[in-house]
Design an enzyme around this catalytic site. Structure first.
Site, PDB file in Angstrom:
ATOM      1  N   LYS A  73       0.846  -1.185   0.000  1.00  0.00           N
ATOM      2  CA  LYS A  73       0.000   0.000   0.000  1.00  0.00           C
ATOM      3  C   LYS A  73       0.884   1.238   0.000  1.00  0.00           C
ATOM      4  O   LYS A  73       2.013   1.138   0.509  1.00  0.00           O
ATOM      5  CB  LYS A  73      -0.980   0.019   1.165  1.00  0.00           C
ATOM      6  N   TYR A  77      -3.616   4.072   6.681  1.00  0.00           N
ATOM      7  CA  TYR A  77      -3.976   3.096   7.721  1.00  0.00           C
ATOM      8  C   TYR A  77      -5.221   3.561   8.483  1.00  0.00           C
ATOM      9  O   TYR A  77      -6.094   2.752   8.814  1.00  0.00           O
ATOM     10  CB  TYR A  77      -2.834   2.907   8.721  1.00  0.00           C
TER      11      TYR A  77
END
Lengths: 372, 372
Positions: B140, B225
Site C-alpha cells: 500500500k 492506515y
C-alpha cells in the site's frame, strides 16, 4: 481541603512545566485552603438560575471562595426561595424572580450577578444586570449568537461594569500547566491539537435539546470546551474552519446538533481537529502533538479529577474547585479594575468560531472565521 | 513463537468478542506456530524491491509462513543479489533486476510477485507481473492514482491472476477482534470513529519525500492506515470528505504533504475524523465511540505490540506477524481460487478516498467520493 504541600514540585518541573507557573497557580489560593482574612471584603454574588449547575457546583463553590459570598438569589421557581435562603443565609430582601430582577440595582449586598440560565436568556439578563449597575459573570456559551455577544459587551461597557464568561477550565492548574508546558516547548514545537468533549444526554425533554432555549446542541454546550482548549493552547484565533454534522437519533435531536466534528486552521500553521457529541460518553480530552513529544489531558473538562500527562509521564497536580477559582479571579479583577482574561470578548470569539462551524456544515465548505 | 494456548479466552469473551472470532483468528495458524506440513506445497514468492521493509519485515515473515516461501528476488542493487541469495537460499536463476524482470514469466519457482517498491513503481510492476502470468501482492498505497489502480486491476483480470494489496492490519487478531466487537454491539451502536497515524520522518532525502516516487506524503504512506481502519470498521465506503492540510516545515515537505486532518461521512450516519503527519510521533490509534461504550486500539498500526481495549478493559490477544498472516491468506485465496478480501478493489477504494481528500484540501470544500 486542598493543600499546596501536596504539590509534587520535582515531578512537575521535570515534565517541563516552569516554576513560575507552579508559583502563580499555587499563590491564587483556590486549592491552598488559605481562608479569606476579612469576610466583609468579600464581593456579594447574586446567583441567577438555581438549576443543577448552581445547586451542585456553583453554590457549594461560593462557600470555598476567598473573595466572594453568595448574597442573593434570582429564581423563577418560588419553592426554591425559602430553601435556598435558609441553606445559605440569604437576606429576604435579596431574593428576586425574573420579573422583579431589576430591583437588584439598589441591593448593596450584590456586586456580581452570575448568570446560570438557559443560553437564550444570557443576553437579556446580562444587559439587565449591567443596567442595574452590577458586574456580570455569565455561563458559557455566552449567548446564542455573536450579535448578542456584541450587544452584551456594549451594555457592560456603557455601564462601566465588568463582564466575564464562565470558562472555568482556564483557571485550573491542569490547563494552565498544559499551556505553560506547550509554550515552554516541553513537547518541542507544537504541530497539531486534537480535542473533543461529549456525553450521552439523558432526559429528552430538557432545555438543552430545545433550540429556542439552547441555541444549539452538543457544540454549544460541550464542544465549546474543545474549541476553548485549542484557542487557549495556541493563544490564537482560528482563521478558517471546516465542519460536518451527523445525526443518528433524529427524534431526540430534532432541534439541535447531536454530533459534530470540525477542523481549524490557526495562523501559526497549527491545525486542530475536534469533535463533540450528545450521544456517547468517553470523549473528554485535549492532546497537543509536538515535534518532540506529546501532552495529553483525559479527562480534560470534568468538574474534577482532571489528568495531565506530558511525554508519557503523569503530572501530579492538585485538583481544585474550578468555579471557586473562576469566581475568585473575577472578584480580583473587579477589585484591581483590570479586565478578566475570560472577558466578554473571549466569549464572542467562541461564538464567532461556532457560527463558522454551523455555516461550514450548512455550506459544506471551509468558512473564514470573522474577527471579534 | 506464538501459541494459541496463550489465548485468554474468558477475558476475551467478556469484552464482547465472539467465540467465532477467536476461533477464526486462531485457526489461521499465523500465531499458532503450526508448521507447514508439506514444504513442496508452499507457493513461491518473488520479492521485488529489497529496501528496509523487505529486509526487516517481509523476508523474515516469509520464513514464518505456512504456505509461502521466498523463492526469487528482484532488485536494482547488484550488491544485494549474492547477499540475499546466500541468506535465503535463492537459486541463481531466480534473481532478477528491473530490466530483465519479465523473464520471471518462465520461472516455475515463482507463483506470487510481492511488490515492495516506491509507490510510483507499483503500477508498472503489477502490470508486468500480471503479464508474466504471476499473482500479485502489492504494498500500500496501491498506486499514485485511482486511474493507475483501475489499470492494475484490469491487467490482473486480463491475465486471470489474483491481485491483493498489503493491508496487513486486516489480518491481525486485534483489528479483527475490534471489528467483531463493534459489529456485535459490544459498545452499543457505533456513533463515531476517530483514527490517526503519523510519525516524525527522518532522512530528508528519502524517496517518501519525493512526489514523483511517493505520489504524496504522510497521507499516502501512513494516513491510509487510519482511512482503512474506518472503512474496515464501518464496512462501508465514505460518501463525502472534508480535509485540510498544514505544513510547518516547508523545506522538508516541499513536495509532499506533512500533516493532514480529514472528516468522512459514511452512509450509516457514522462520522469519522482522522489525522496523519510526517512531523510528529505518538499518533497511532483508532477509537470507536458507541452509544454504550468505546473500543480503542493504541498503538493500532505498528508492526507489533498492538493494544486493544474495550470498555476500559484490555483485551489480551496474541501478537502475530502481520506480514506472515497476510501472505498466508493470499496463498490460501490463490489455492482456493477466491478473491482476497484485500483485493485490488480495496486498494482502489482507498485511492478514491485519498483523491477526495487532496481535492478537498485544494478546493476547501466537501468532496463526494467516487464509486469504485
Amino acid at each position: 481541603m486542598h493543600s499546596n504541600k501536596n504539590l509534587p514540585r520535582r515531578d512537575f518541573l521535570s515534565a517541563g512545566v516552569s516554576a513560575a507557573c507552579v508559583a502563580s497557580v499555587a499563590q491564587a489560593g483556590y486549592f491552598s485552603g488559605v481562608p479569606s482574612r476579612d469576610a466583609s471584603k468579600k464581593l456579594g454574588v447574586a446567583l441567577v438560575g438555581l438549576g443543577s449547575l448552581s445547586t451542585n457546583q456553583i453554590a457549594p463553590a461560593l462557600q470555598k471562595t476567598a473573595n466572594c459570598r453568595l448574597s442573593a438569589i434570582v429564581t423563577g421557581t418560588p419553592d426554591k426561595e425559602k430553601k435556598w435562603a435558609d441553606k445559605y443565609g440569604i437576606n429576604s430582601g435579596s431574593i428576586y424572580n425574573y420579573e422583579n430582577f431589576d430591583k437588584i440595582a439598589s441591593d448593596e449586598n450584590v456586586d456580581i450577578v452570575y448568570i446560570v440560565l438557559p443560553n437564550s436568556m444570557h443576553h437579556e439578563f446580562t444587559i439587565r444586570a449591567a443596567k442595574a449597575g452590577k458586574h456580570v459573570l455569565c455561563e458559557k456559551p455566552m449567548a446564542n449568537s455573536s450579535k448578542e455577544c456584541r450587544e452584551m459587551i456594549a451594555a457592560c461597557e456603557a455601564a462601566n461594569k465588568q463582564l466575564a464568561i464562565g470558562y472555568r477550565c482556564q483557571f485550573t492548574s491542569h490547563h494552565l500547566s498544559l499551556q505553560t508546558a506547550v509554550k515552554g516547548k516541553a513537547i518541542g514545537d507544537l504541530k497539531m491539537i486534537e480535542a473533543g468533549f461529549g456525553f450521552r444526554i439523558g432526559d429528552p425533554n430538557q432545555w438543552r435539546l430545545k433550540k429556542a432555549l439552547a441555541g444549539g446542541g452538543a457544540l454549544m454546550d460541550v464542544g465549546i470546551y474543545a474549541l476553548q482548549a485549542c484557542r487557549f493552547l495556541t493563544g490564537n484565533e482560528p482563521i478558517s474552519i471546516m465542519a460536518q454534522e451527523t445525526k443518528t437519533d433524529a427524534a431526540k435531536f430534532a432541534e439541535v446538533d447531536e454530533s459534530i466534528t470540525w477542523m481549524m486552521k490557526f495562523p501559526s500553521g497549527i491545525d486542530a481537529y475536534c469533535s463533540t457529541s450528545y450521544n456517547f460518553n468517553g470523549l473528554n480530552k485535549v492532546i497537543a502533538y509536538g515535534s518532540n513529544g506529546l501532552a495529553k489531558m483525559d479527562p480534560a473538562y470534568s468538574y474534577s479529577d482532571l489528568q495531565l500527562e506530558i511525554n508519557g509521564k503523569k503530572v501530579d497536580l492538585p485538583q481544585q474547585d474550578h468555579f471557586a477559582a473562576e469566581l475568585d479571579d473575577f472578584a480580583t479583577c473587579i477589585r484591581e479594575n483590570r479586565p478578566s482574561k475570560v472577558s466578554g470578548k473571549e466569549g464572542l470569539r467562541d461564538l464567532l468560531a461556532i457560527e463558522a462551524i454551523y455555516q461550514s456544515i450548512d455550506k459544506r465548505t471551509s468558512i473564514d472565521v470573522q474577527k471579534a
